[in-house]
Motif scaffolding. Structure first.
Motif, PDB file in Angstrom:
ATOM      1  N   LEU A 178       2.401   0.216 -12.128  1.00  0.00           N
ATOM      2  CA  LEU A 178       3.641  -0.141 -11.440  1.00  0.00           C
ATOM      3  C   LEU A 178       4.017  -1.560 -11.853  1.00  0.00           C
ATOM      4  N   PRO A 179       5.113  -1.745 -12.577  1.00  0.00           N
ATOM      5  CA  PRO A 179       5.498  -3.091 -13.013  1.00  0.00           C
ATOM      6  C   PRO A 179       6.192  -3.861 -11.892  1.00  0.00           C
ATOM      7  N   GLU A 180       5.470  -3.996 -10.777  1.00  0.00           N
ATOM      8  CA  GLU A 180       5.981  -4.676  -9.585  1.00  0.00           C
ATOM      9  C   GLU A 180       4.880  -5.582  -9.058  1.00  0.00           C
ATOM     10  N   TYR A 181       5.244  -6.759  -8.573  1.00  0.00           N
ATOM     11  CA  TYR A 181       4.262  -7.718  -8.067  1.00  0.00           C
ATOM     12  C   TYR A 181       3.947  -7.368  -6.613  1.00  0.00           C
ATOM     13  N   LEU A 182       2.847  -6.660  -6.412  1.00  0.00           N
ATOM     14  CA  LEU A 182       2.550  -6.093  -5.107  1.00  0.00           C
ATOM     15  C   LEU A 182       1.533  -6.883  -4.292  1.00  0.00           C
ATOM     16  N   TYR A 183       0.859  -7.866  -4.887  1.00  0.00           N
ATOM     17  CA  TYR A 183      -0.120  -8.629  -4.114  1.00  0.00           C
ATOM     18  C   TYR A 183      -0.388  -9.966  -4.802  1.00  0.00           C
ATOM     19  N   ALA A 237      -0.989  -2.263 -10.330  1.00  0.00           N
ATOM     20  CA  ALA A 237       0.296  -2.960 -10.305  1.00  0.00           C
ATOM     21  C   ALA A 237       0.160  -4.376 -10.839  1.00  0.00           C
ATOM     22  N   ASP A 238       1.306  -4.976 -11.135  1.00  0.00           N
ATOM     23  CA  ASP A 238       1.348  -6.403 -11.449  1.00  0.00           C
ATOM     24  C   ASP A 238       0.990  -7.190 -10.189  1.00  0.00           C
ATOM     25  N   TYR A 239       0.614  -8.454 -10.384  1.00  0.00           N
ATOM     26  CA  TYR A 239       0.218  -9.260  -9.235  1.00  0.00           C
ATOM     27  C   TYR A 239       0.507 -10.736  -9.503  1.00  0.00           C
ATOM     28  N   ARG A 240       0.268 -11.531  -8.484  1.00  0.00           N
ATOM     29  CA  ARG A 240       0.393 -12.980  -8.621  1.00  0.00           C
ATOM     30  C   ARG A 240      -0.970 -13.616  -8.406  1.00  0.00           C
ATOM     31  N   GLN A 241      -1.180 -14.739  -9.072  1.00  0.00           N
ATOM     32  CA  GLN A 241      -2.439 -15.456  -8.943  1.00  0.00           C
ATOM     33  C   GLN A 241      -2.208 -16.819  -8.318  1.00  0.00           C
ATOM     34  N   VAL A 286       0.845  -1.202   0.000  1.00  0.00           N
ATOM     35  CA  VAL A 286       0.000   0.000   0.000  1.00  0.00           C
ATOM     36  C   VAL A 286       0.876   1.247   0.000  1.00  0.00           C
ATOM     37  N   ARG A 287       1.911   1.232   0.806  1.00  0.00           N
ATOM     38  CA  ARG A 287       2.820   2.396   0.843  1.00  0.00           C
ATOM     39  C   ARG A 287       3.470   2.627  -0.516  1.00  0.00           C
ATOM     40  N   ARG A 288       3.840   1.558  -1.182  1.00  0.00           N
ATOM     41  CA  ARG A 288       4.491   1.705  -2.490  1.00  0.00           C
ATOM     42  C   ARG A 288       3.544   2.335  -3.500  1.00  0.00           C
ATOM     43  N   MET A 289       2.285   1.923  -3.488  1.00  0.00           N
ATOM     44  CA  MET A 289       1.330   2.505  -4.421  1.00  0.00           C
ATOM     45  C   MET A 289       1.085   3.979  -4.111  1.00  0.00           C
ATOM     46  N   VAL A 290       0.980   4.302  -2.830  1.00  0.00           N
ATOM     47  CA  VAL A 290       0.779   5.703  -2.450  1.00  0.00           C
ATOM     48  C   VAL A 290       1.997   6.538  -2.824  1.00  0.00           C
ATOM     49  N   GLN A 291       3.191   6.004  -2.585  1.00  0.00           N
ATOM     50  CA  GLN A 291       4.410   6.733  -2.935  1.00  0.00           C
ATOM     51  C   GLN A 291       4.425   7.070  -4.418  1.00  0.00           C
ATOM     52  N   ALA A 292       4.128   6.084  -5.264  1.00  0.00           N
ATOM     53  CA  ALA A 292       4.133   6.316  -6.702  1.00  0.00           C
ATOM     54  C   ALA A 292       3.058   7.314  -7.103  1.00  0.00           C
ATOM     55  N   ALA A 293       1.884   7.208  -6.496  1.00  0.00           N
ATOM     56  CA  ALA A 293       0.784   8.121  -6.832  1.00  0.00           C
ATOM     57  C   ALA A 293       1.099   9.546  -6.408  1.00  0.00           C
ATOM     58  N   HIS A 328       1.430 -12.592 -12.776  1.00  0.00           N
ATOM     59  CA  HIS A 328       0.461 -12.060 -13.740  1.00  0.00           C
ATOM     60  C   HIS A 328       0.819 -10.604 -14.029  1.00  0.00           C
ATOM     61  N   PRO A 329       1.741 -10.376 -14.950  1.00  0.00           N
ATOM     62  CA  PRO A 329       2.041  -8.990 -15.328  1.00  0.00           C
ATOM     63  C   PRO A 329       0.892  -8.403 -16.128  1.00  0.00           C
ATOM     64  N   VAL A 330       0.699  -7.109 -16.019  1.00  0.00           N
ATOM     65  CA  VAL A 330      -0.314  -6.410 -16.803  1.00  0.00           C
ATOM     66  C   VAL A 330       0.390  -5.378 -17.676  1.00  0.00           C
ATOM     67  N   VAL A 331      -0.363  -4.682 -18.515  1.00  0.00           N
ATOM     68  CA  VAL A 331       0.254  -3.775 -19.477  1.00  0.00           C
ATOM     69  C   VAL A 331       0.028  -2.328 -19.069  1.00  0.00           C
ATOM     70  N   ASP A 332       0.858  -1.451 -19.603  1.00  0.00           N
ATOM     71  CA  ASP A 332       0.722  -0.024 -19.356  1.00  0.00           C
ATOM     72  C   ASP A 332      -0.567   0.513 -19.959  1.00  0.00           C
ATOM     73  N   TYR A 333      -1.177   1.429 -19.253  1.00  0.00           N
ATOM     74  CA  TYR A 333      -2.372   2.102 -19.758  1.00  0.00           C
ATOM     75  C   TYR A 333      -1.942   3.189 -20.723  1.00  0.00           C
TER      76      TYR A 333
END
Length: 478
Positions: free
Chosen positions: A163-168, A91-95, A74-81, A104-109
């Motif tokens: 954010l191309p980071e696996y955060l959750y 952000a990217d995530y894992r399933q 959560v802190r990382r997302m707030v920092q970037a925002a 599970h990487p996602v793409v840039d908007y």
């Protein structure tokens, strides 16, 4: 440290809610976690949340399963925002799949990320002030398109940050393969939702100056001379020895009052396809077997070889090397539609079948989301335009296909719809065979992302072209 984030999570299993709540409250910057029992597709849900948030940021988790945020996620997302001023951060995530997890990487908007199924994951952070402003502008009471409408509005107010980071880590329950998911957006059971999505997208295009009015110039086919045949069936192929013969014979069975041919662009096959095509060409002069000089062509490049070939007719009609025309009147119906509507492109409908030609879900794919009034605008929201596709060759020779092997037809269709009328046939003309050898039967996540990224880029370029045309009222052709 100040508690600057309010979290809202989807309602679900009570134990899942408790575990997710504990995990989020472990972050020192989370002020509260509340459950949202209402659908995130409803406008009313977002209006309600806008009145409840009291912190600079709100974090949404929209799945009813246990969420496992990573350390300091959560802190990382707030920092970037906070550093970028982003309106929406994801952000990217894992399933969790079976006993383990998969990345599970996602793409840039980007501006062209207009498809309503864009994958943000299930966790995203919103700037509260911009969220309230966006929610205040939501005047239509949607049942399904609430989130879609909101995120389009947010994209007009600020940036959308990936954010191309696996955060959750989240649970995944839809384990279908890519080939089974790709037609969800044309499933008739989703029609009511799709109508709402179209309305939200159309409003967005009007807001950013990319909306197209319905008027389109008509073509005058009487001015076109020099074509030896009326139509050419175009079949790009590489290594389809098991199916290409059926496809060619399907084309040769067509009944058309004027001459036609079948141009097969054989992209250096090495599995027996070339030999089969030589035999077919020797037995019927209507088969034009083309082997390009270049060895680096994609499907789009093979189409250009056919369209620029001197044997190409006035109309070029698509047939994939593993599919079939539904009967012997397909070319007749397509050419009749060209002359009746004086359009630059005709798109038909198709029936999904298995290798034995038995119908499979979703059955008939007719793309009835296309209308004469709004089709060119709604085309920017969906991921395909339908099949079979047919083109006015003089127009297509000025435009040509991008030399890629995915999305080349979509790019051409969008560009043509900007300038010309597109004719539609809603009865099935085509049997689209799904089998294990199909190139999109089971794509990796990386390949899915590459495809999505490219189509988003196509839409981004098309948006810019439409905005420029609207600003300058340009009327020149390609």
């Amino acid at each position: 440290m100040d508690k600057i984030v309010s979290c809202f999570i989807a309602g679900g299993d009570a134990e899942a809610v408790r575990e997710t709540t504990r995990a989020l409250l472990a972050s020192e910057i989370v002020a509260s976690v509340e459950t949202v029992p209402e659908s995130f597709g409803r406008t009313e849900t977002w209006k309600n949340l806008a009145g409840r948030v009291r912190t600079p940021y709100l974090l949404l988790y929209v799945k009813p399963f246990v969420l496992e945020p990573g350390p300091h996620a959560v802190r990382r997302m707030v920092q970037a925002a906070s550093e970028t001023g982003a309106a929406l951060t994801y952000a990217d995530y894992r399933q969790t799949k079976g006993p383990g997890t998969e990345p599970h990487p996602v793409v840039d908007y980007q501006p062209g990320s207009l498809r309503d199924g864009f994958d943000f994951g299930s966790v995203f952070l919103l700037d509260a002030a911009l969220f309230r402003e966006a929610a205040a502008g939501m005047k239509k009471a949607y049942r399904y398109a609430g989130w879609y409408d909101l995120r389009l509005r947010l994209s007009r107010l600020g940036s959308v940050l990936h954010l191309p980071e696996y955060l959750y880590t989240e649970a995944e329950t839809d384990c279908r393969r890519s080939g089974e998911k790709q037609f969800d957006y044309v499933n008739p059971h989703n029609r009511e939702a799709q109508i709402e999505m179209e309305e939200a997208c159309t409003d967005h295009l009007k807001a950013i100056g990319a909306y197209l009015a319905a008027e389109r110039p008509a073509l005058d086919f009487s001015e076109e001379v020099g074509f030896a045949v009326e139509a050419s069936v175009v079949i790009p192929v590489r290594n389809r020895a098991a199916t290409v013969g059926d496809a060619v014979r399907s084309a040769l069975k067509q009944r058309l009052q004027r001459p036609y041919n079948v141009i097969v662009v054989d992209n250096h096959s090495d599995d027996g396809t070339t030999e089969a095509l030589r035999e077919l060409a020797a037995g019927d002069s209507r088969v034009v077997h083309v082997i390009p000089q270049r060895r680096d062509l994609g499907i789009g490049g093979c189409w250009n070889e056919a369209v620029m070939h001197p044997a190409c007719g006035r109309f070029a009609v698509q047939l994939d090397s593993d599919d079939l025309y539904i009967d012997d009147r397909v070319l007749e119906r397509i050419t009749e539609r060209f002359y009746a509507e004086r359009c630059a492109m005709v798109i038909g409908s198709y029936r999904m079948v298995d290798a034995r030609l038995n119908e499979i879900p979703p059955g008939i794919v007719d793309h009835r989301e296309w209308t004469d009034e709004n089709g060119p605008n709604n085309a920017l929201r969906i991921n395909g335009l339908g099949a079979p596709r047919a083109f006015s060759v003089p127009v297509l020779r000025r435009l040509l296909f991008p030399d890629v092997s995915y999305g080349e037809d979509y790019a051409v269709g969008l560009a043509l719809s900007r300038r010309y009328r597109i004719g539609r046939i809603y009865e099935p003309l085509y049997l689209c065979r799904r089998w294990e050898g199909n190139s999109d039967a089971a794509l990796t996540q990386e390949k899915i992302n590459a495809h999505d990224r490219y189509k988003d880029r196509i839409r981004t370029l098309e948006l810019a072209a439409r905005q420029r045309m609207n600003r300058h009222e340009r009327t020149d052709e390609f």
